[in-house]
Design an enzyme around this catalytic site. Structure first.
Site, short mmCIF file in Angstrom:
data_model
loop_
_atom_site.label_atom_id
_atom_site.label_comp_id
_atom_site.label_asym_id
_atom_site.label_seq_id
_atom_site.Cartn_x
_atom_site.Cartn_y
_atom_site.Cartn_z
N ASP A 109 0.86 -1.20 0.00
CA ASP A 109 0.00 0.00 0.00
C ASP A 109 0.89 1.24 0.00
OD1 ASP A 109 0.27 -1.23 2.97
OD2 ASP A 109 0.51 0.94 3.00
N ASP A 139 0.67 3.70 2.25
CA ASP A 139 0.56 4.29 3.58
C ASP A 139 -0.42 5.49 3.54
OD1 ASP A 139 1.31 3.94 6.31
OD2 ASP A 139 2.42 5.81 6.19
N1 LIG Z 1 1.28 1.22 5.74
C1 LIG Z 1 1.81 0.35 6.59
N2 LIG Z 1 2.27 0.77 7.79
C2 LIG Z 1 2.84 -0.11 8.65
N3 LIG Z 1 2.96 -1.43 8.41
C3 LIG Z 1 2.50 -1.87 7.23
N4 LIG Z 1 2.48 -3.11 6.71
C4 LIG Z 1 1.90 -3.01 5.50
N5 LIG Z 1 1.55 -1.75 5.21
C5 LIG Z 1 1.90 -1.01 6.29
#
Ligand SMILES: Nc1ncnc2[nH]cnc12
Ligand SMILES: CSC[C@H]1O[C@H](OP(=O)(O)O)[C@H](O)[C@@H]1O
Length: 319
Positions: free
Chosen positions: A224, A226
């Site tokens: 992703d 974030d």
């Molecule tokens: N955005 C994110 N923040 C922290 N850990 C993750 N693991 C997968 N995506 C994450």
């Protein structure tokens, strides 16, 4: 402690993260669940053999049913248990968020640096709770010999897969506490700090591997973007899940492609009189001058505990 001269040594350990709870193309040999001085590992460790007969150890970081919170992963027990089996190099997989446009979900990264945003709630050292003080070097938190060895092999494996997965190296991962994801402001701040990726598990795992003198590399799999992108929604677990399955299947392919060669690289010198293999040479011996406490001041009970993970320095009588 299993020694390097065992008939069927297990030199390579794999830690599977979110979505990666088992590997493929392996023949199950047994499960082991060693009780270490720091408790039991996240789940029983699977010992399995590759078609060549090479045996590896696999451990699911959050347990096989993903029942362990990121802050509660028993990392000391995990690393100690793997070392007790004879493991010398660890390939750790992790689902990560991306802090950079070019690292799209589905991208694989071999990071080189870590920024610590854990909050002091996780035990970070095997020496904690003992009267023995040690300061491990951690300027390069991953084993760069192992990372450099991995890069062309991981690249080849993902190219052979043909899904167009990209690989980056030299990136910085932020290890945060969780379990909630970051705010937009935090995510933007991490970008300003130079963070490229974010997860909840690079630490203390990498620190403990270093203390145990194990070579450790992280294969980060982006799921992703974030929370930093201005015009899109922020990360949700549902978003992460969308990429998790495809990332896990590429991770399994990588493991199936490289584990035999990695095992050979780690064991290369065993037959030649026990010299330290090149790929491990940064870590093996690295704790020797890290231990500050005078031997005559070291409590035998502490030495016994630490001998489980560092028999090299603590299994004998104090000097
Ligand atoms: N955005 C994110 N923040 C922290 N850990 C993750 N693991 C997968 N995506 C994450
Ligand atoms: C499922 S999203 C957050 C979760 O995923 C990562 O786990 P792992 O590193 O074990 O793959 C991340 O670190 C969080 O724990």
């Amino acid at each position: 402690m299993t020694s390097i001269v065992n008939e069927n040594p297990v030199f390579v350990g794999i830690i599977g993260g979110s979505g990666l709870y088992h590997l493929d193309n392996l023949t199950f040999v047994k499960t082991v669940n060693p009780e270490t001085p720091w408790g039991f590992p996240s789940s029983p460790i699977t010992i399995a053999s590759l078609p060549s007969g090479t045996q590896v150890a696999f451990l699911a970081r959050h347990g096989t049913g993903h029942t362990i919170q990121p802050s509660a992963v028993p990392s000391r027990a995990n690393i100690a248990a793997l070392k007790s089996l004879g493991v010398r190099a660890i390939l750790a997989f992790s689902a990560v968020g991306s802090l950079r446009e070019e690292i799209a979900p589905g991208t694989f990264v071999l990071p080189a640096q870590i920024i610590d945003r854990t909050k002091g709630v996780r035990p970070v050292s095997f020496f904690e709770g003992t009267g023995i003080v040690a300061h491990a070097s951690f300027g390069d938190p991953f084993s760069m010999r192992l990372v450099n060895w991995l890069e062309p092999r991981v690249r080849k494996a993902i190219e052979a897969e043909g899904r167009g997965v990209q690989l980056f190296t030299g990136k910085t991962i932020v290890a945060m506490e969780g379990p909630q994801f970051s705010t937009r402001a935090e995510s933007l701040m991490y970008r300003q700090w130079g963070g490229d990726l974010i997860n909840m598990s690079a630490l203390p795992e990498a620190k403990l591997a270093r203390e145990a003198e194990l070579s450790y590399a992280l294969i980060a799999t982006a799921t992703d973007y974030d929370a930093w992108r201005p015009h899109t929604g922020t990360v949700t677990a549902a978003e992460v899940m969308k990429t998790l399955h495809a990332n896990a299947s590429t991770s399994r392919l990588i493991a199936a492609t490289i584990l035999d060669e990695l095992h050979a690289a780690v064991s290369q010198a065993a037959a030649a009189g026990g010299e330290v293999p090149e790929i491990l040479s940064e870590e093996v011996g690295s704790m020797k001058f890290s231990i500050m406490s005078r031997p005559d001041k070291q409590d035998p009970a502490d030495r016994k505990k630490l001998a489980y993970v560092l028999p090299e320095y603590f299994s004998g009588e104090e000097a």
